[in-house]
Every structure is written in structure tokens, then in C-alpha cells.
Design a protein around this motif. Structure first.
Motif, PDB file in Angstrom:
ATOM      1  N   ASN A  30       0.834  -1.207   0.000  1.00 17.68           N
ATOM      2  CA  ASN A  30       0.000   0.000   0.000  1.00 17.68           C
ATOM      3  C   ASN A  30       0.861   1.247   0.000  1.00 17.68           C
ATOM      4  N   LEU A  31       1.872   1.256   0.858  1.00 20.93           N
ATOM      5  CA  LEU A  31       2.733   2.431   0.945  1.00 20.93           C
ATOM      6  C   LEU A  31       3.473   2.670  -0.366  1.00 20.93           C
ATOM      7  N   ALA A  32       3.998   1.581  -0.949  1.00 19.07           N
ATOM      8  CA  ALA A  32       4.726   1.718  -2.211  1.00 19.07           C
ATOM      9  C   ALA A  32       3.806   2.219  -3.325  1.00 19.07           C
ATOM     10  N   CYS A  33       2.588   1.680  -3.383  1.00 19.78           N
ATOM     11  CA  CYS A  33       1.651   2.078  -4.434  1.00 19.78           C
ATOM     12  C   CYS A  33       1.228   3.528  -4.265  1.00 19.78           C
ATOM     13  N   LYS A  34       0.951   3.933  -3.029  1.00 20.08           N
ATOM     14  CA  LYS A  34       0.527   5.314  -2.807  1.00 20.08           C
ATOM     15  C   LYS A  34       1.650   6.299  -3.117  1.00 20.08           C
ATOM     16  N   ILE A  35       2.859   5.908  -2.786  1.00 18.86           N
ATOM     17  CA  ILE A  35       3.998   6.766  -3.126  1.00 18.86           C
ATOM     18  C   ILE A  35       4.128   6.890  -4.647  1.00 18.86           C
ATOM     19  N   ALA A  36       3.957   5.760  -5.354  1.00 17.66           N
ATOM     20  CA  ALA A  36       4.061   5.783  -6.814  1.00 17.66           C
ATOM     21  C   ALA A  36       2.964   6.653  -7.425  1.00 17.66           C
ATOM     22  N   ILE A  37       1.728   6.508  -6.917  1.00 14.26           N
ATOM     23  CA  ILE A  37       0.625   7.319  -7.449  1.00 14.26           C
ATOM     24  C   ILE A  37       0.861   8.796  -7.140  1.00 14.26           C
ATOM     25  N   ASP A  38       1.335   9.064  -5.918  1.00 15.05           N
ATOM     26  CA  ASP A  38       1.604  10.454  -5.526  1.00 15.05           C
ATOM     27  C   ASP A  38       2.690  11.071  -6.407  1.00 15.05           C
ATOM     28  N   ASN A  39       3.746  10.297  -6.655  1.00 15.27           N
ATOM     29  CA  ASN A  39       4.822  10.801  -7.527  1.00 15.27           C
ATOM     30  C   ASN A  39       4.329  11.039  -8.947  1.00 15.27           C
ATOM     31  N   SER A  40       3.493  10.134  -9.418  1.00 16.94           N
ATOM     32  CA  SER A  40       2.959  10.285 -10.772  1.00 16.94           C
ATOM     33  C   SER A  40       2.108  11.547 -10.887  1.00 16.94           C
ATOM     34  N   GLU A  41       1.274  11.790  -9.862  1.00 19.29           N
ATOM     35  CA  GLU A  41       0.430  12.994  -9.901  1.00 19.29           C
ATOM     36  C   GLU A  41       1.278  14.265  -9.781  1.00 19.29           C
TER      37      GLU A  41
ATOM     38  N   GLU B 183      -7.271  18.931  -6.070  1.00 15.65           N
ATOM     39  CA  GLU B 183      -8.346  18.262  -5.337  1.00 15.65           C
ATOM     40  C   GLU B 183      -8.059  16.769  -5.209  1.00 15.65           C
ATOM     41  N   SER B 184      -7.520  16.215  -6.307  1.00 17.31           N
ATOM     42  CA  SER B 184      -7.169  14.793  -6.281  1.00 17.31           C
ATOM     43  C   SER B 184      -6.070  14.529  -5.249  1.00 17.31           C
ATOM     44  N   LEU B 185      -5.076  15.467  -5.204  1.00 11.37           N
ATOM     45  CA  LEU B 185      -4.019  15.309  -4.209  1.00 11.37           C
ATOM     46  C   LEU B 185      -4.567  15.407  -2.798  1.00 11.37           C
ATOM     47  N   ALA B 186      -5.479  16.351  -2.590  1.00  9.14           N
ATOM     48  CA  ALA B 186      -6.090  16.481  -1.264  1.00  9.14           C
ATOM     49  C   ALA B 186      -6.867  15.229  -0.903  1.00  9.14           C
ATOM     50  N   GLU B 187      -7.589  14.705  -1.915  1.00 10.38           N
ATOM     51  CA  GLU B 187      -8.340  13.472  -1.685  1.00 10.38           C
ATOM     52  C   GLU B 187      -7.385  12.313  -1.402  1.00 10.38           C
ATOM     53  N   SER B 188      -6.256  12.305  -2.151  1.00 11.23           N
ATOM     54  CA  SER B 188      -5.263  11.254  -1.939  1.00 11.23           C
ATOM     55  C   SER B 188      -4.696  11.318  -0.522  1.00 11.23           C
TER      56      SER B 188
ATOM     57  N   SER C 103      -6.150  12.576   2.057  1.00 10.16           N
ATOM     58  CA  SER C 103      -7.200  12.150   2.982  1.00 10.16           C
ATOM     59  C   SER C 103      -7.338  10.638   3.001  1.00 10.16           C
ATOM     60  N   ASN C 104      -7.284  10.035   1.782  1.00  6.72           N
ATOM     61  CA  ASN C 104      -7.386   8.571   1.699  1.00  6.72           C
ATOM     62  C   ASN C 104      -6.198   7.891   2.378  1.00  6.72           C
ATOM     63  N   ILE C 105      -5.011   8.493   2.155  1.00  8.09           N
ATOM     64  CA  ILE C 105      -3.817   7.915   2.794  1.00  8.09           C
ATOM     65  C   ILE C 105      -3.958   7.960   4.312  1.00  8.09           C
ATOM     66  N   THR C 106      -4.417   9.124   4.816  1.00  7.53           N
ATOM     67  CA  THR C 106      -4.610   9.252   6.258  1.00  7.53           C
ATOM     68  C   THR C 106      -5.619   8.239   6.778  1.00  7.53           C
ATOM     69  N   GLU C 107      -6.706   8.075   6.037  1.00  3.91           N
ATOM     70  CA  GLU C 107      -7.726   7.108   6.452  1.00  3.91           C
ATOM     71  C   GLU C 107      -7.177   5.679   6.435  1.00  3.91           C
ATOM     72  N   SER C 108      -6.402   5.374   5.383  1.00  7.43           N
ATOM     73  CA  SER C 108      -5.825   4.036   5.288  1.00  7.43           C
ATOM     74  C   SER C 108      -4.852   3.776   6.434  1.00  7.43           C
ATOM     75  N   LEU C 109      -4.030   4.788   6.747  1.00  8.28           N
ATOM     76  CA  LEU C 109      -3.086   4.632   7.857  1.00  8.28           C
ATOM     77  C   LEU C 109      -3.820   4.440   9.174  1.00  8.28           C
ATOM     78  N   MET C 110      -4.920   5.158   9.352  1.00  8.84           N
ATOM     79  CA  MET C 110      -5.706   4.971  10.568  1.00  8.84           C
ATOM     80  C   MET C 110      -6.293   3.566  10.619  1.00  8.84           C
ATOM     81  N   GLY C 111      -6.760   3.075   9.463  1.00  9.98           N
ATOM     82  CA  GLY C 111      -7.286   1.717   9.410  1.00  9.98           C
ATOM     83  C   GLY C 111      -6.219   0.692   9.737  1.00  9.98           C
ATOM     84  N   ILE C 112      -5.017   0.903   9.174  1.00  6.16           N
ATOM     85  CA  ILE C 112      -3.906  -0.007   9.464  1.00  6.16           C
ATOM     86  C   ILE C 112      -3.561   0.042  10.947  1.00  6.16           C
ATOM     87  N   SER C 113      -3.580   1.238  11.531  1.00  7.49           N
ATOM     88  CA  SER C 113      -3.294   1.387  12.960  1.00  7.49           C
ATOM     89  C   SER C 113      -4.310   0.626  13.801  1.00  7.49           C
ATOM     90  N   ARG C 114      -5.596   0.711  13.400  1.00  6.50           N
ATOM     91  CA  ARG C 114      -6.624  -0.034  14.132  1.00  6.50           C
ATOM     92  C   ARG C 114      -6.407  -1.530  14.004  1.00  6.50           C
TER      93      ARG C 114
END
Length: 201
Positions: free
Chosen positions: A72-83, A102-107, A109-120
Motif C-alpha cells: 500500500n505504501l509503495a503504491c501510494k507513493i508511486a501514485i503520488d509521484n505520478s500525480e 483536489e485529487s491530491l487532497a483526496e489522496s 485524505s485517503n492515505i490518512t484514512e488508510s493509515l488509521m485503518g492499518i493502525s486499528r
């Protein structure tokens, strides 16, 4: 592997993560069923074998979750770099740039939500590990108590064996004393009869 190779957008990654979460939830349920089955076994050997298998499945699941988080981290970094690359290239109109932001802001937010989910999830895993340790501690305590009871029973059996041996010896001694007393009595009777009937002897 699908998550690691996901080219984006984040919505596609979110769908993949939802599917993975569902599979982990199903797997966790099956492991709990196996653990419950192990606790219901009558034979201690079968119980311990199933508990070891449960531990192996839990370790494998934790390893898979770690690999999932890394992917997940690798994919999100790749998508973030691409954007970011697309943003730096300055292609498109101002509207497209706004959409990208807006997409970056959404990204984010999604990353933060995913990290919170992983933390849970990690918190749940820690709690399950604590419960497993507590179960093992209770099992160990039960085995120690049973061992102490066996030692106590062994001491009682040895004491009983000694008492039985002592009573057997006492019985033999009593028989011997009765025999000697009877012999003495008969000898006395014979001596008296001899003196009364045959005084001249």
C-alpha cells in the motif's frame, strides 16, 4: 502483488484494499473457529497440535498484513509521484490543475484514512496476541497445578503402600505370637496332666 502494481487512481486502490480487508476478516474468523475447535478437544496432544497450527496461521496472517501495508505504501507513493509529475509538467488547463490539487487532497485524505485503518488493525492484532499469551499462561498454570496434584497423589500412594506393608508385618507378628502362646498353653496343659495322671514319672 495487485496492489503493488496498481497504476491508480486512488479509487482503484481503495477497491483493492476493500477486497483485501474482507479476505483478512474472513481469514481471521476461520482462525478463531480453529482455535475454538482446539480448545474443545479432549486429548491434550490433539489440542496442542491444533493450537500450534493456529499460531502458525496467525504468524502467516501477520506476515501477509505487513506485506500488504508495504505494498500500500509503495503504491501510494508511486501514485503520488505520478500525480506530482503531471502537476510539474504543467499540462492541461487551470481547471485540470485545480482538479489535480483536489485529487491530491483526496489522496492525502485517503492515505490518512488508510493509515488509521492499518493502525486499528495493528491494535486488534496486539490485543489478539495478548489474549493468546494469556491463554497460554492459563494453560501453563493448569498444567503446573495438575503436576502438583500428581505429586501429591504419588506421595499419598507411597504412604499407603508403607502402611499396608507395616500392617502385613504386624499381622505376621500377631500370628507368630498367637502360635507361641498356644504352644505355651498346650505345653502347660500337658505338664499339668502329666503331674496329675503320672505323678511317679
Amino acid at each position: 502483488q495487485d496492489i503493488r502494481d496498481c497504476p491508480g487512481p486512488l479509487s482503484a486502490l481503495t477497491e483493492l484494499n476493500a477486497a483485501v480487508k474482507e479476505k483478512f476478516r474472513h481469514l481471521r474468523g476461520r482462525i478463531q473457529e480453529l482455535e475454538q475447535m482446539a480448545k474443545e478437544q479432549d486429548k491434550e496432544s490433539e489440542k496442542q497440535a491444533l493450537l500450534r497450527e493456529v499460531e502458525n496461521h496467525k504468524k502467516q496472517m501477520l506476515s501477509n498484513q505487513a506485506a500488504w501495508r508495504k505494498a500500500n505504501l509503495a503504491c501510494k507513493i508511486a501514485i503520488d509521484n505520478s500525480e506530482k509529475d503531471q502537476l510539474l509538467q504543467g499540462r492541461g488547463s487551470l481547471t485540470q490543475r485545480k482538479t489535480t490539487k483536489e485529487s491530491l487532497a483526496e489522496s492525502a485524505s485517503n492515505i490518512t484514512e488508510s493509515l488509521m485503518g492499518i493502525s486499528r488493525m495493528m491494535s486488534q492484532q496486539v490485543q489478539q496476541s495478548e489474549e493468546t499469551v494469556q491463554t497460554l499462561a492459563n494453560s501453563s498454570r493448569t498444567i503446573l497445578e495438575a503436576n502438583e496434584e500428581f505429586k501429591s497423589m504419588s506421595g499419598t500412594i507411597q504412604l499407603g503402600r508403607k502402611l499396608i506393608t507395616k500392617y502385613n508385618r504386624r499381622e505376621l507378628t500377631d500370628k507368630l505370637l498367637i502360635f507361641l502362646a498356644l504352644a505355651l498353653f498346650l505345653a502347660t496343659v500337658l505338664y499339668i496332666l502329666k503331674k496329675r495322671l503320672f505323678p511317679f514319672l
